[in-house]
Enzyme design. Structure first.
Site, PDB file in Angstrom:
ATOM      1  N   ASP A   1       5.881 -15.810  39.861  1.00 50.78           N
ATOM      2  CA  ASP A   1       6.275 -16.028  41.252  1.00 50.78           C
ATOM      3  C   ASP A   1       5.404 -15.127  42.133  1.00 50.78           C
ATOM      4  O   ASP A   1       4.673 -14.278  41.631  1.00 50.78           O
ATOM      5  CB  ASP A   1       7.769 -15.658  41.380  1.00 50.78           C
ATOM      6  CG  ASP A   1       8.388 -16.163  42.665  1.00 50.78           C
ATOM      7  OD1 ASP A   1       7.717 -16.865  43.440  1.00 50.78           O
ATOM      8  OD2 ASP A   1       9.565 -15.832  42.900  1.00 50.78           O
TER       9      ASP A   1
ATOM     10  N   GLU B   1       0.770 -15.728  45.536  1.00 50.93           N
ATOM     11  CA  GLU B   1      -0.136 -16.232  46.598  1.00 50.93           C
ATOM     12  C   GLU B   1      -1.274 -15.265  46.906  1.00 50.93           C
ATOM     13  O   GLU B   1      -2.355 -15.753  47.252  1.00 50.93           O
ATOM     14  CB  GLU B   1       0.672 -16.518  47.863  1.00 50.93           C
ATOM     15  CG  GLU B   1       1.665 -17.654  47.713  1.00 50.93           C
ATOM     16  CD  GLU B   1       2.884 -17.304  46.861  1.00 50.93           C
ATOM     17  OE1 GLU B   1       3.270 -16.126  46.847  1.00 50.93           O
ATOM     18  OE2 GLU B   1       3.414 -18.190  46.201  1.00 50.93           O
TER      19      GLU B   1
ATOM     20  N   ASP C   1      10.387 -22.055  47.825  1.00 52.34           N
ATOM     21  CA  ASP C   1      11.714 -21.711  48.328  1.00 52.34           C
ATOM     22  C   ASP C   1      12.211 -22.699  49.379  1.00 52.34           C
ATOM     23  O   ASP C   1      12.167 -22.440  50.575  1.00 52.34           O
ATOM     24  CB  ASP C   1      11.684 -20.291  48.888  1.00 52.34           C
ATOM     25  CG  ASP C   1      11.297 -19.289  47.813  1.00 52.34           C
ATOM     26  OD1 ASP C   1      11.302 -19.667  46.618  1.00 52.34           O
ATOM     27  OD2 ASP C   1      10.973 -18.146  48.145  1.00 52.34           O
TER      28      ASP C   1
END
Ligand SMILES: *[C@@H]1O[C@H](CO)[C@@H](O)[C@H](O)[C@H]1NC(C)=O
Ligand SMILES: *[C@@H]1O[C@H](CO)[C@@H](O)[C@H](O)[C@H]1NC(C)=O
Ligand SMILES: *[C@@H]1O[C@H](CO)[C@@H](O)[C@H](O)[C@H]1NC(C)=O
Length: 941
Positions: free
Chosen positions: A525, A528, A601
Site C-alpha cells: 500500500d 505512490e 480508497d
C-alpha cells in the site's frame, strides 16, 4: 488506506497550518490543477500550428529510421530538408527514430541530440518493455517521395500487409494509414502542430526556475524540460484507457466549445476520499489510450514516460473545423499529451479489432502473471483484524455461516509500530501458528508491507538501508530524504536500483521475515509513494534517486519498482516455485507481470459502486486484468442494500475483496440479519461456482493479454449500442453482467448485444439481443446472462475454499446458437506452481454441434511425446451437462451415448443451479461421468 482523521490532524498541525481546512473529504486545493502546474499551463495555452519543426537528414540504419528535427532559421523560407543550412541554426536539433516491430507496431522516440551535449541525459524508463519485444525489430523503407510544389517529402515505412507509417518532413508529422486504396489514416502525431519539446539548457540571467505550491518549494535545478504533442485517432467514436481515474469508460472531452474541465491527470497520488466522477489522477498511471469506432475499429497509442502527465481529450470543433468538416474529420478524436520531463517513447497500435490492440500492447509490456487459484476466490480484509482471537473468530464465522472464502488480511496495525516485517507481539504472539491454523483449512493470510521505513536505529531494515545508502536522497543528493508517514519520520527505499531490489527481495526469506510461513502473501500500500507532509501528499519532485535521476522523472514508476521487488521476494523465498501474490495500489505499465491491483480508497456510496465497474474495465483493457474495488466501499458505512449489491456485482469482477476503514462499523457478511447473510452468501457462492471459468480466463489473459472482465464493445465491436455502455460488462466471451447501482431498484434496463440469444443465469429464460429491455430485479441477484454459442465450465458443489473444491466434479452449461452449436474451454493446473510452463496443465476445448459434444485437447505439450514436459492429471469428472436452447427437430432427446466407453447416460429435466430460489427445469445430461482430462464424445440420442 489513508489518513485517519485524528492522526491527520496531528500531522497537519505539525507540518503545515494551511492543511487545517482539509479534514473531511477530497480537498481540491491540496492538489495542483493544470493552471497551478506551469508545464501544463504552458502546454494547454498553445494553439495549432505552434510547431514549425521540419525533419531533415533522414537515414535508415540498424533497423531504425532516424532524422533530425530542426527549427528552420527565419530567413530560410523554402525549408529544404536536404540542404544543411537549417541544421546549422542556433537551436540544437532533436533526434527522431522510428522502428517497426513484430505485429506491425510502430515505435517512435524523440530525444535531444547527444552530440550537442545537453546538460543532462533525460530519463528513459527501464524494465518495462519486454526483452522479447526489443529484439523483434525490423524496418523497411518503402518509398521516398517529394512533392515538387512545396518541397515537402514523405518517407513511407511498411508496417504490415494492411498498414504503413508515413513521416512528412515539412511540416513534421508522423501518421499511420491503411495501405493502398484511399489510404485512410488511423493514428497521427503532430497533425495539428502542437508538438513542443523544451530542451535542457543553461539558466539565463535573472531567470527563476523554482516552483512553489502551497508551503512547498521545488528547486527545479534543470529548469523547464516538458514535452507535449497532439495525437489524433481517426475513425474513432470514443477513446478509452489512461487509468487511473474515477470516471466513465468512454472518456469525456476535457476541452472544446462549451467544455472546460481539467485534463486527465496521470500522477500517482494518495487521494483521500476521491470523487466518483473526476479526471483527477489517482494512485496509478498507464499512459495508454485506445480508440474504437465503427469506421476503423480499434487503435491504440502508448507513451512510455514516468513523469507527471496530463492528457486532454478535445471535443469536436475545438480547432474551429466547423460544419464543413468532411466525414473523416467528424469521425476523429484529437488528444493532447503533456509531460513534465523524460523523452518521447511512443507506440502506435493499429488493431483493427479490440482484442488485437490489447494483444499488441501486451506484446510490449507483458501479459498478466498467472495467479494462484486461491487468489481468484474471495478475500476478507479490514483495517484492522485486531489480534489472533479476532482472526480466529472471523475465520470460524465464515464456516459457521457456510460462506466460502480463501484469504484473511492484516492491515498496518498488526506490526510493531508500523515497522514492516515485524509483529505486534502483544496482539499476535504466535503468527506462525495462526497462519498454520488457517492453512489447515486451506486458507491463506496476507500482511501489509509499505515502502516507508521507520527511521529507528533499532529497526533492522532501517539500519541496513541507511548504512548501505539504500534510501532515496533529498534534493541535496546526499542526505536521506525524510518524510512523514504511518510510522512517523520515515525514509523510502530506492527501488529503481536493481541491487536494492534484490536486497529487499531477500527480506521475504522465512528467516528474515520472522513469523512468516509459506501461506503468507503480501500487500503493498502507500507506494505512490504517499508522504503525509510532502507536496500533494507525495515525495518532492527534486528528490534524487540512484543514477542521479530526479524523482519528477520517474515518479509514476516508483510504486511499480516497489511492487516488482516485493514480488521477486515472494518468488525467491520458495526458490522460484510458488507464484507470488502481491496486491499493489500504485500502478504503471508492466504492473500486470507482478501482481494484483485494487482501486484504492473508495467510499461506501452508490455512485462509487457504479464507477468501480468502468475503473476495473479500464484497467483490464490497459493490461491490468487482475483488479478489483474494495467491496462495500473503504470509507463510511454502506447501507445494507448497497453492501449486498456490491457483493453481487464484485463477485463477477476479477479481484474480489471486502475491505473497510478503521473507523467504520464491522461489516462481515453475517452481521446484517439472516436474509442479508443469505444474499451475500449466495453472491460469494456464485463466484465460487464460476471459478473454473474465471481460472480459464486468467490463463487466456496470461497467454494473450485479453482481459477477464471486458467492455461490451470488446466482444461486440460492430454493435454501436455497446460502445458507451459501462453499466454492463462481459466475463470472458460467455457471461454478460448487468450491475444494479441504485437503491430500491425494481427494474433495470438491459441492453443485450444484437445477433445473439441471451439465457438468464437463474431461470434459463431466453432473450433476443438487439434492443433495450426493462427487466424486473429483486434483492436476490443482479441480471446475468449466458450468451448463445458458448459453453461454460462450473463447479456447483458448495465448499469453504478453493482448496476444498479441488476434486469436485464439473458442470458444463451449453447455450446453443441459432445453428445449434456452441464452444467453450476449460484450463486446469495445480493452481500454484510454474509446472504449467512446462506443459503441466489440462486445456480442453468443448465443441457442440449436430447434437454431439466433443472434448478436444489443446495442450500441445501433453500430446507430443516430448520427454521435457511435465504432465498434470486430474481425476475430476463432469457430473452434469446442461443444455440451454437446444431443440432437436423431433422430440427432446432422452439419453446420450458416450464414446469411447459406449455407455448411455440419461437426459432429463433438472435444475439450472443446484441451489437456487428459482426452480426452472432445463435439459440435463445426468452423470455422464467422463473425465475432464480425457478425449470423449457425447452424442444425444
Ligand atoms: C552538409 O554537410 C555535410 C557535412 O558537414 C557535407 O558533407 C555536405 O556536403 C553538406 N551538404 C550541403 C548540401 O551543403
Ligand atoms: C534542396 O537543396 C538541395 C541541395 O542544396 C538541392 O539539390 C535541391 O534541389 C533543393 N530542393 C528544393 C525542393 O529546393
Ligand atoms: C504467464 O504467467 C507466468 C507466471 O506468472 C509468466 O511467467 C509468463 O510470462 C506469463 N505469460 C505467458 C505467455 O505464459
Amino acid at each position: 488506506m489513508k489518513l485517519k482523521l485524528k492522526l491527520k490532524l496531528i500531522v497537519v498541525l505539525l507540518f503545515s497550518i494551511s492543511h487545517l481546512i482539509s479534514v473531511s473529504s477530497w480537498k481540491k486545493e491540496e492538489f495542483r490543477s493544470c493552471n497551478e502546474t506551469p508545464f501544463c499551463k504552458r502546454a494547454r495555452s498553445r494553439t495549432p500550428h505552434h510547431s514549425n519543426l521540419i525533419a531533415s537528414d533522414v537515414t535508415i540504419r540498424d533497423g531504425d529510421l532516424t532524422a533530425k528535427l530542426i527549427t528552420p532559421t527565419p530567413i530560410d523560407g523554402n525549408h529544404n530538408s536536404s540542404s544543411n543550412s537549417s541544421s546549422d541554426s542556433s537551436s540544437p536539433p532533436l533526434i527522431l527514430s522510428l522502428s517497426v516491430y513484430q505485429g506491425g507496431i510502430l515505435r517512435m522516440k524523440i530525444d535531444e541530440d547527444p552530440s550537442h551535449n545537453p546538460p543532462k541525459k533525460r530519463f528513459q524508463v527501464p524494465d518495462v518493455i519486454l526483452p522479447d519485444f526489443e529484439i523483434s525489430k525490423k524496418i523497411w523503407l518503402q518509398r521516398y517521395s517529394t512533392d515538387a510544389g512545396s518541397g515537402s517529402s514523405s518517407f513511407v515505412v511498411y508496417l504490415s500487409d494492411g498498414y504503413e507509417a508515413v513521416v512528412s518532413n515539412d511540416p513534421f508529422e508522423v501518421f499511420v494509414r491503411e495501405r493502398g486504396g484511399g489510404g485512410r489514416r488511423v493514428l497521427s502525431f503532430n497533425s495539428h502542430g502542437l508538438f513542443d519539446f523544451e530542451k535542457l539548457r543553461k539558466k539565463e540571467e535573472g531567470e527563476e526556475w523554482e516552483e512553489r505550491f502551497r508551503s512547498h518549494t521545488d528547486s527545479r535545478p534543470f529548469g523547464p524540460q516538458s514535452i507535449s504533442f497532439d495525437v489524433s485517432f481517426h475513425g474513432a467514436d470514443f477513446v478509452y484507457g489512461i487509468p487511473e481515474h474515477a470516471t466513465s469508460l468512454a472518456l469525456k472531452p476535457t476541452k472544446g466549445p462549451g467544455i472546460e474541465s481539467e485534463p486527465y491527470r496521470l500522477f500517482n497520488l494518495d487521494v483521500f476520499e476521491y470523487l466518483a466522477e473526476s479526471p483527477f489522477g489517482l494512485y496509478g498511471s498507464i499512459p495508454f489510450m485506445l480508440s474504437h469506432g465503427s469506421a476503423h475499429g480499434t487503435s491504440g497509442f502508448f507513451w512510455l514516460n514516468a513523469a507527471e502527465m496530463q492528457i486532454d481529450v478535445l471535443g469536436s470543433g475545438w480547432d474551429d473545423a466547423g460544419e464543413d468538416a468532411n466525414q473523416e474529420k467528424r469521425k476523429r478524436i484529437d488528444t493532447v499529451w503533456m509531460s513534465e520531463a523524460g523523452i518521447v517513447d511512443a507506440f502506435f497500435f493499429i488493431g483493427p479489432e479490440p482484442k488485437d490492440v490489447v494483444k499488441q500492447y501486451a506484446s510490449v509490456t507483458g501479459t498478466s502473471a498467472m495467479p494462484q487459484l486461491f487468489a481468484t476466490g474471495y478475500h476478507q480484509c479490514r483495517w484492522n483484524y485486531r489480534d489472533e482471537e479476532d482472526v480466529k473468530n472471523v475465520d470460524a464465522k465464515f464456516d459457521q455461516h457456510d460462506i466460502p472464502y480463501d484469504v484473511l488480511w492484516l492491515d498496518i496495525e498488526h506490526t510493531d509500530g508500523k515497522r514492516y516485517f515485524t509483529w505486534d507481539r502483544a496482539l499476535f504472539p504466535n503468527p506462525e501458528e495462526m497462519q498454520k491454523d488457517l492453512a489447515s483449512r486451506g486458507r491463506r493470510m496476507v500482511t501489509i508491507v509499505d515502502p516507508h521505513i521507520k527511521r529507528d536505529d533499532k529497526y533492522h531494515i532501517h539500519k541496513e538501508a541507511s548504512e548501505n545508502g539504500y534510501y532515496v536522497k533529498d534534493a541535496s543528493g546526499d542526505k536521506d530524504y525524510d518524510g512523514w508517514c504511518w510510522p512517523g519520520s520515515s525514509s523510502y527505499i530506492d527501488m529503481v536500483n536493481p541491487e536494492i531490489r534484490s536486497w529487499w527481495a531477500d527480506k521475504f526469506a522465512y528467516t528474515e521475515y520472522v513469523g512468516s510461513t509459506p501461506s503468507l502473501y503480501i500487500w503493498n500500500d502507500m507506494n505512490e509513494p504517499s508522504v503525509f507532509n510532502g507536496p500533494e501528499v507525495t515525495m518532492p519532485r527534486d528528490a534524487i534517486h540512484y543514477g542521479n535521476i530526479e524523482h519528477r522523472e520517474l515518479h509514476n514508476a516508483y510504486g511499480y519498482y516497489f511492487h516488482m521487488a516485493t514480488s521477486e521476494g515472494l518468488l525467491k523465498r520458495e526458490g522460484g516455485k510458488d507464484r507470488p501474490f502481491v496486491l499493489s495500489r500504485a500502478i504503471f505499465p508492466g504492473t500486470q507481470r507482478y501482481g494484483t491491483v485494487w482501486t484504492g480508497d473508495n467510499t461506501a456510496e452508490w455512485e462509487q459502486l457504479r464507477v468501480s465497474v468502468p475503473m476495473i474495465l479500464t484497467l483490464g483493457i490497459t493490461g491490468i486484468t487482475f483488479s478489483g474495488a474494495d467491496v462495500g466501499g473503504f470509507f463510511g458505512n454502506p447501507d445494507t442494500e448497497l453492501l449486498v449489491r456490491w457483493y453481487q456485482v464484485a463477485a463477477y469482477l476479477p479481484f474480489f475483496r471486502g475491505h473497510a476503514h478503521h473507523d467504520t462499523k464491522r461489516r462481515e457478511p453475517w452481521l446484517f440479519g439472516e436474509h442479508n447473510t443469505e444474499l451475500m452468501r449466495d453472491a460469494i457462492r456464485v463466484r465460487y461456482t464460476f471459478l473454473p471459468y474465471f481460472y480459464t480466463l486468467f490463463r487466456e489473459a496470461n497467454v494473450t493479454g485479453v482481459p477477464v472482465a471486458r467492455p461490451l464493445w470488446m466482444e461486440f465491436p460492430h454493435d454501436e449500442a455497446t460502445f458507451n455502455n459501462d453499466e454492463a460488462f462481459m466475463v470472458g466471451n460467455g457471461l454478460l453482467v448487468q450491475g444494479v447501482y441504485t437503491q430500491h431498484a425494481k427494474e433495470v434496463t438491459v441492453c443485450l448485444p444484437r445477433d445473439h440469444t441471451w439465457y438468464d443465469l437463474k431461470t434459463g429464460t431466453a432473450y433476443k439481443g438487439g434492443r433495450a429491455q426493462k427487466m424486473e430485479v429483486t434483492d436476490a441477484d443482479i441480471p446475468v446472462f449466458q450468451r448463445s454459442g458458448t459453453i461454460i465450465p462450473r463447479k456447483d458443489r458448495f465448499r469453504r475454499s478453493t482448496v476444498q473444491m479441488e476434486n469436485d466434479p464439473y458442470t458444463l452449461v451449453i447455450a446453443v446458437d441459432s445453428s445449434g452449436g456452441a464452444e467453450g474451454e476449460v484450463y486446469i493446473d495445480d493452481g500454484k506452481s510454474y509446472e504449467f510452463q512446462k506443459g503441466g496443465y489440462i486445456h480442453r476445448r468443448f465443441i457442440f454441434s449436430d447434437g454431439k459434444l466433443i472434448s478436444v485437447n489443446l495442450n500441445v505439450a501433453s500430446s507430443s511425446s516430448s520427454s521435457q514436459g511435465t504432465s498434470f492429471y486430474s481425476d475430476c469428472t463432469i457430473e452434469r451437462i446442461i443444455l440451454l436452447g437446444y431443440s432437436s427437430s423431433s422430440k427432446p432427446p432422452k439419453s446420450a451415448r458416450i464414446e469411447p466407453t459406449n455407455r448411455v447416460a440419461d437426459i432429463e429435466l433438472g435444475p439450472l443451479q443446484i441451489r437456487s430460489g428459482v426452480r426452472s427445469a432445463v435439459l440435463t445430461i445426468r452423470k455422464p461421468n467422463v473425465r475432464v482430462s480425457d478425449d470423449w464424445t457425447i452424442k444425444l440420442l
